[in-house]
Motif scaffolding. Structure first.
Motif, PDB file in Angstrom:
ATOM      1  N   MET A  38       2.747  -6.341  10.307  1.00  0.00           N
ATOM      2  CA  MET A  38       2.676  -6.859   8.940  1.00  0.00           C
ATOM      3  C   MET A  38       1.883  -5.869   8.101  1.00  0.00           C
ATOM      4  O   MET A  38       1.094  -5.073   8.615  1.00  0.00           O
ATOM      5  N   GLY A  39       2.119  -5.912   6.795  1.00  0.00           N
ATOM      6  CA  GLY A  39       1.383  -5.036   5.896  1.00  0.00           C
ATOM      7  C   GLY A  39       2.245  -4.535   4.758  1.00  0.00           C
ATOM      8  O   GLY A  39       3.316  -5.081   4.487  1.00  0.00           O
ATOM      9  N   GLY A  40       1.793  -3.473   4.111  1.00  0.00           N
ATOM     10  CA  GLY A  40       2.512  -2.899   2.977  1.00  0.00           C
ATOM     11  C   GLY A  40       3.723  -2.108   3.430  1.00  0.00           C
ATOM     12  O   GLY A  40       4.211  -2.262   4.548  1.00  0.00           O
ATOM     13  N   HIS A  41       4.203  -1.224   2.566  1.00  0.00           N
ATOM     14  CA  HIS A  41       5.424  -0.460   2.832  1.00  0.00           C
ATOM     15  C   HIS A  41       5.315   0.306   4.139  1.00  0.00           C
ATOM     16  O   HIS A  41       4.500   1.219   4.290  1.00  0.00           O
ATOM     17  N   LYS A  42       6.116  -0.093   5.128  1.00  0.00           N
ATOM     18  CA  LYS A  42       6.184   0.522   6.461  1.00  0.00           C
ATOM     19  C   LYS A  42       4.899   0.380   7.276  1.00  0.00           C
ATOM     20  O   LYS A  42       4.849   0.822   8.426  1.00  0.00           O
ATOM     21  N   ALA A  43       3.860  -0.252   6.714  1.00  0.00           N
ATOM     22  CA  ALA A  43       2.602  -0.365   7.450  1.00  0.00           C
ATOM     23  C   ALA A  43       2.750  -1.249   8.675  1.00  0.00           C
ATOM     24  O   ALA A  43       2.164  -0.982   9.733  1.00  0.00           O
ATOM     25  N   PRO A  94      -5.551   4.109   2.329  1.00  0.00           N
ATOM     26  CA  PRO A  94      -5.073   3.068   1.406  1.00  0.00           C
ATOM     27  C   PRO A  94      -3.626   2.656   1.647  1.00  0.00           C
ATOM     28  O   PRO A  94      -3.257   1.507   1.382  1.00  0.00           O
ATOM     29  N   ALA A  95      -2.804   3.568   2.162  1.00  0.00           N
ATOM     30  CA  ALA A  95      -1.399   3.240   2.409  1.00  0.00           C
ATOM     31  C   ALA A  95      -1.246   2.171   3.489  1.00  0.00           C
ATOM     32  O   ALA A  95      -0.227   1.482   3.543  1.00  0.00           O
ATOM     33  N   TYR A  96      -2.274   2.041   4.344  1.00  0.00           N
ATOM     34  CA  TYR A  96      -2.205   1.087   5.441  1.00  0.00           C
ATOM     35  C   TYR A  96      -3.193  -0.066   5.276  1.00  0.00           C
ATOM     36  O   TYR A  96      -3.430  -0.827   6.218  1.00  0.00           O
ATOM     37  N   SER A  97      -3.756  -0.201   4.101  1.00  0.00           N
ATOM     38  CA  SER A  97      -4.716  -1.272   3.857  1.00  0.00           C
ATOM     39  C   SER A  97      -4.077  -2.634   4.099  1.00  0.00           C
ATOM     40  O   SER A  97      -2.996  -2.929   3.609  1.00  0.00           O
ATOM     41  N   GLY A  98      -4.745  -3.458   4.898  1.00  0.00           N
ATOM     42  CA  GLY A  98      -4.254  -4.804   5.164  1.00  0.00           C
ATOM     43  C   GLY A  98      -3.224  -4.906   6.262  1.00  0.00           C
ATOM     44  O   GLY A  98      -2.724  -5.993   6.553  1.00  0.00           O
ATOM     45  N   MET A  99      -2.907  -3.781   6.898  1.00  0.00           N
ATOM     46  CA  MET A  99      -1.872  -3.847   7.941  1.00  0.00           C
ATOM     47  C   MET A  99      -2.446  -4.481   9.211  1.00  0.00           C
ATOM     48  O   MET A  99      -3.657  -4.487   9.452  1.00  0.00           O
ATOM     49  N   GLY A 100      -1.553  -5.011  10.005  1.00  0.00           N
ATOM     50  CA  GLY A 100      -1.947  -5.612  11.272  1.00  0.00           C
ATOM     51  C   GLY A 100      -0.715  -5.916  12.085  1.00  0.00           C
ATOM     52  O   GLY A 100       0.412  -5.606  11.696  1.00  0.00           O
ATOM     53  N   THR A 101      -0.925  -6.543  13.226  1.00  0.00           N
ATOM     54  CA  THR A 101       0.206  -6.896  14.081  1.00  0.00           C
ATOM     55  C   THR A 101      -0.192  -8.000  15.044  1.00  0.00           C
ATOM     56  O   THR A 101      -1.373  -8.155  15.377  1.00  0.00           O
ATOM     57  N   THR A 102       0.789  -8.772  15.457  1.00  0.00           N
ATOM     58  CA  THR A 102       0.594  -9.649  16.596  1.00  0.00           C
ATOM     59  C   THR A 102       0.792  -8.815  17.858  1.00  0.00           C
ATOM     60  O   THR A 102       1.268  -7.684  17.793  1.00  0.00           O
ATOM     61  N   ILE A 103       0.444  -9.395  18.987  1.00  0.00           N
ATOM     62  CA  ILE A 103       0.735  -8.752  20.258  1.00  0.00           C
ATOM     63  C   ILE A 103       0.956  -9.829  21.314  1.00  0.00           C
ATOM     64  O   ILE A 103       0.246 -10.843  21.324  1.00  0.00           O
ATOM     65  N   ALA A 104       1.959  -9.645  22.137  1.00  0.00           N
ATOM     66  CA  ALA A 104       2.182 -10.511  23.299  1.00  0.00           C
ATOM     67  C   ALA A 104       2.495  -9.599  24.474  1.00  0.00           C
ATOM     68  O   ALA A 104       3.435  -8.808  24.420  1.00  0.00           O
TER      69      ALA A 104
END
Length: 251
Positions: A38-43, A94-104
């Motif tokens: 999840m996140g901004g453009h391509k982040a 700044p291009a990746y600000s707020g990005m994250g991911t789930t993981i399983a």
């Protein structure tokens, strides 16, 4: 062990932010990972791919001779390392600000499996008797259901059902849920992003995974069912069958 790995961008999103990977001969074990970015453009795409890459690097020392306790320690350390790398990148660029991911993540042999997760990507154990959800969503609606504020039915259509209470990369430290489970020959594992579970009910998921189709057909039907239901999100499915096979496989 046999494995199938399927993903689709869906009918709404322009970019597939899901990433997945499976290897049935990871130093004598099986290692499978699903990440929903999840996140901004391509982040989000960057986050999910980076999480899997770091886990691969961190888990190189695990083998069939590693105890389950040590495997759990390795998994936790690997997820902590991936979270740190993601958080550092998100904080510094700044291009990746707020990005994250789930993981399983599943680490398994033919007798036991370790299931680790953060977020709302899920792991299901499918036996002859039942289909059991091994993970508990780290989500706002799940907290509301647990506290009795909404029902499970209401959670499925809640306007804030996509809000996570825990994700990789959004905080300096995050600890995964890690659980050890037994499984046996003939059992099946499903690892999936919420692009499946938000579109397809558990009754239908159970129907698809417990029928007599091949592993490949089961995965195809699951993905197709999510698309037919609207395909609002990227959908990723990894199936692991506890069956003997020659050699390993990766995807």
């Amino acid at each position: 062990m046999k494995a199938v790995n399927k993903t689709d961008v869906g009918k709404v999103r322009q970019i597939n932010e899901d990433s997945s990977w499976v290897n049935t001969d990871w130093n004598g074990l099986t290692l499978a990972i699903v990440a929903d970015g999840m996140g901004g453009h391509k982040a989000g795409d960057v986050a999910s791919q980076m999480a899997i890459s770091v886990l691969q690097e961190q888990l190189l020392e695990i083998s069939r001779d590693t105890s389950t306790e040590q495997c759990e320690d390795f998994l936790r350390t690997a997820i902590h390392a991936a979270n740190h790398k993601l958080y550092e990148l998100a904080s510094s660029n700044p291009a990746y600000s707020g990005m994250g991911t789930t993981i399983a993540v599943v680490l398994a042999n033919s007798e036991w499996l370790l299931a680790a997760h953060i977020g709302d990507s899920r792991i299901y154990l499918c036996t002859e008797q039942a289909v059991l959800q091994l993970t508990e969503d780290h989500s706002l609606v799940n907290e509301l259901v647990k506290s009795g504020q909404i029902t499970a039915e209401e959670a499925a259509t809640h306007p804030r059902r996509n809000i996570l209470t825990k994700a990789m990369g959004t905080d300096p430290f995050v600890d995964p849920d890690v659980r050890l489970h037994d499984w046996k020959a003939g059992d099946l594992l499903l690892i999936c992003s919420d692009g499946l579970t938000s579109m397809v009910g558990e009754d239908r998921i159970s129907e698809f995974v417990r029928n007599t189709d091949s592993l490949e057909q089961k995965a195809d039907r699951l993905v197709e069912s999510a698309l037919e239901a609207g395909g609002d999100d990227n959908v990723t499915v990894v199936l692991l069958a506890n069956e003997a096979m020659e050699g390993g496989a990766s995807a």
